[in-house]
Motif scaffolding. Structure first.
Motif, PDB file in Angstrom:
ATOM      1  N   LYS A  97       0.832  -1.207   0.000  1.00  0.00           N
ATOM      2  CA  LYS A  97       0.000   0.000   0.000  1.00  0.00           C
ATOM      3  C   LYS A  97       0.867   1.256   0.000  1.00  0.00           C
ATOM      4  CE  LYS A  97      -4.025  -2.038   2.326  1.00  0.00           C
ATOM      5  NZ  LYS A  97      -4.840  -2.067   3.562  1.00  0.00           N
ATOM      6  N   ALA A  98       1.951   1.235   0.773  1.00  0.00           N
ATOM      7  CA  ALA A  98       2.849   2.390   0.831  1.00  0.00           C
ATOM      8  C   ALA A  98       3.567   2.603  -0.494  1.00  0.00           C
ATOM      9  CB  ALA A  98       3.865   2.183   1.958  1.00  0.00           C
ATOM     10  N   ILE A  99       3.956   1.504  -1.140  1.00  0.00           N
ATOM     11  CA  ILE A  99       4.633   1.604  -2.442  1.00  0.00           C
ATOM     12  C   ILE A  99       3.691   2.188  -3.483  1.00  0.00           C
ATOM     13  CG2 ILE A  99       5.625   0.245  -4.344  1.00  0.00           C
ATOM     14  CD1 ILE A  99       6.658  -1.710  -2.122  1.00  0.00           C
ATOM     15  N   ASP A 103       4.846   8.772  -5.090  1.00  0.00           N
ATOM     16  CA  ASP A 103       4.555   9.725  -6.162  1.00  0.00           C
ATOM     17  C   ASP A 103       5.474   9.520  -7.363  1.00  0.00           C
ATOM     18  OD1 ASP A 103       3.422  11.797  -7.553  1.00  0.00           O
ATOM     19  OD2 ASP A 103       4.585  13.365  -6.542  1.00  0.00           O
ATOM     20  N   ASP A 104       5.241   8.445  -8.098  1.00  0.00           N
ATOM     21  CA  ASP A 104       6.001   8.149  -9.312  1.00  0.00           C
ATOM     22  C   ASP A 104       5.260   7.011 -10.019  1.00  0.00           C
ATOM     23  OD1 ASP A 104       7.815   7.090 -11.230  1.00  0.00           O
ATOM     24  OD2 ASP A 104       9.518   7.871 -10.097  1.00  0.00           O
ATOM     25  N   PRO A 105       4.968   7.149 -11.330  1.00  0.00           N
ATOM     26  CA  PRO A 105       4.243   6.095 -12.058  1.00  0.00           C
ATOM     27  C   PRO A 105       4.912   4.731 -11.956  1.00  0.00           C
ATOM     28  CG  PRO A 105       4.362   8.088 -13.383  1.00  0.00           C
ATOM     29  CD  PRO A 105       5.236   8.317 -12.180  1.00  0.00           C
ATOM     30  N   TYR A 106       6.238   4.727 -11.774  1.00  0.00           N
ATOM     31  CA  TYR A 106       6.962   3.459 -11.650  1.00  0.00           C
ATOM     32  C   TYR A 106       6.410   2.622 -10.504  1.00  0.00           C
ATOM     33  CZ  TYR A 106      10.591   0.394  -9.750  1.00  0.00           C
ATOM     34  OH  TYR A 106      11.265  -0.667  -9.209  1.00  0.00           O
ATOM     35  N   TYR A 107       6.099   3.268  -9.392  1.00  0.00           N
ATOM     36  CA  TYR A 107       5.647   2.534  -8.208  1.00  0.00           C
ATOM     37  C   TYR A 107       4.220   2.002  -8.368  1.00  0.00           C
ATOM     38  CZ  TYR A 107       9.792   4.618  -6.132  1.00  0.00           C
ATOM     39  OH  TYR A 107      11.090   4.997  -5.875  1.00  0.00           O
TER      40      TYR A 107
END
Length: 305
Positions: A97-99, A103-107
């Motif tokens: 959930k934290a990942i 704030d990055d589309p990669y995550y």
């Protein structure tokens, strides 16, 4: 069986596969350029899992809890995360959930596969609600592991193996100027799907391009035109409706929304036994569906060549 100390890891893996009755499998690919993050709090589990993954030539890093995994993800772009379900400090669900909130589309796109010893009913839903893409049960079954890896490791990093031989090495595209030029000129398959809603298709595959390409392959191989023609000639509205229903679902799955809408209208007509409507609109429907089949087949061929 027996094993000699100090422990040789290959011997350990052989014994484990025998004792745990795990099925050995001939891997279909290796991926020396792929990076995997293995998150597990049990040292023995890590040794076993890392050894099993070594057959695929991955670069594997390890973390012992979710909090440590998050810190590592801030510094390295991994291709896949294996996340243990139950860990101290931060478990796999909270970590995922934290990942996903980072704030990055990669995550948001990063494949996360849960590791669990409790593969009970309802657990898959819990994992997916947390943002995990898939799960694998412990002790790890090699066939299941191979299928999971082939599904989620980026296709571009998979070096296929046929008859025990690697077909190509990904690194050659960076070291051989001719191959690098060829790779740069090669069009991405997503650029070839004109008229297809790529966003919808990818969303239906959890944002995973690898999975989307597999769905496109299935779509191209499932040509249902002959069935439509057969039931049109027989004036069998009910079975025509069944075929239209299948086409509707397949088209919407890949993002061919307009063709999916036409198929839906034809499905309803068949349910209402409205052969006049079917006869009047069949040609347009068959043409639109056929065009989509040809478009995707051509894109797949160009993508593979």
């Amino acid at each position: 069986g027996f094993i000699v100390k100090p422990i040789d890891m290959r011997a350990l893996k052989s014994v484990l596969l025998t004792v745990l009755n795990l099925e050995c499998t001939n891997k279909s690919f290796v991926a020396p350029d792929a990076k995997i993050l293995l998150v597990d709090d049990n040292p023995m589990n890590i040794r076993i899992e890392k050894e099993l993954l070594s057959d695929f030539q991955f670069h594997v890093d390890c973390a012992v809890n979710g909090a440590e995994a998050i810190e590592m993800l801030k510094n390295v772009r991994y291709d896949l995360v294996f996340m243990d379900y139950m860990m101290p400090i931060m478990d796999g669900v909270d970590a995922t959930k934290a990942i996903r909130a980072m704030d990055d589309p990669y995550y948001q796109a990063l494949p996360i596969v849960a590791l669990t010893a409790n593969a009970i009913k309802g657990v898959e839903r819990q994992f997916k609600e947390a943002g995990m893409n898939d799960y694998i049960s412990k002790p790890i079954h090699m066939k299941q592991l191979s299928d999971i890896l082939e599904k989620w490791i980026p296709i571009a990093k998979q070096v296929r193996i046929m008859d025990g031989k690697e077909i190509a090495a990904p690194r050659s595209y960076f070291t051989n100027p001719m191959l690098k030029k060829e790779a740069e000129e090669k069009k991405d398959i997503l650029d070839l799907l004109k008229g297809i809603s790529i966003e919808d298709g990818l969303r239906n595959c959890g944002g995973n391009k690898n999975a989307y390409i597999r769905v496109l392959n299935t779509f191209a191989a499932s040509n249902l035109l002959a069935g439509l023609e057969e039931y049109l000639q027989k004036e069998d509205a009910a079975n025509y409706s069944v075929i239209a229903h299948s086409i509707k679902g397949a088209c919407r799955n890949i993002g061919a929304m307009e063709v999916g809408d036409i198929a839906y209208d034809m499905e309803l007509a068949g349910q209402n036994n409205d052969m006049d409507y079917i006869k009047e609109n069949h040609e347009e429907f068959a043409q639109a569906y056929g065009d989509t089949l040809r478009l995707i087949t051509k894109a797949l061929i160009e993508h593979q060549n």
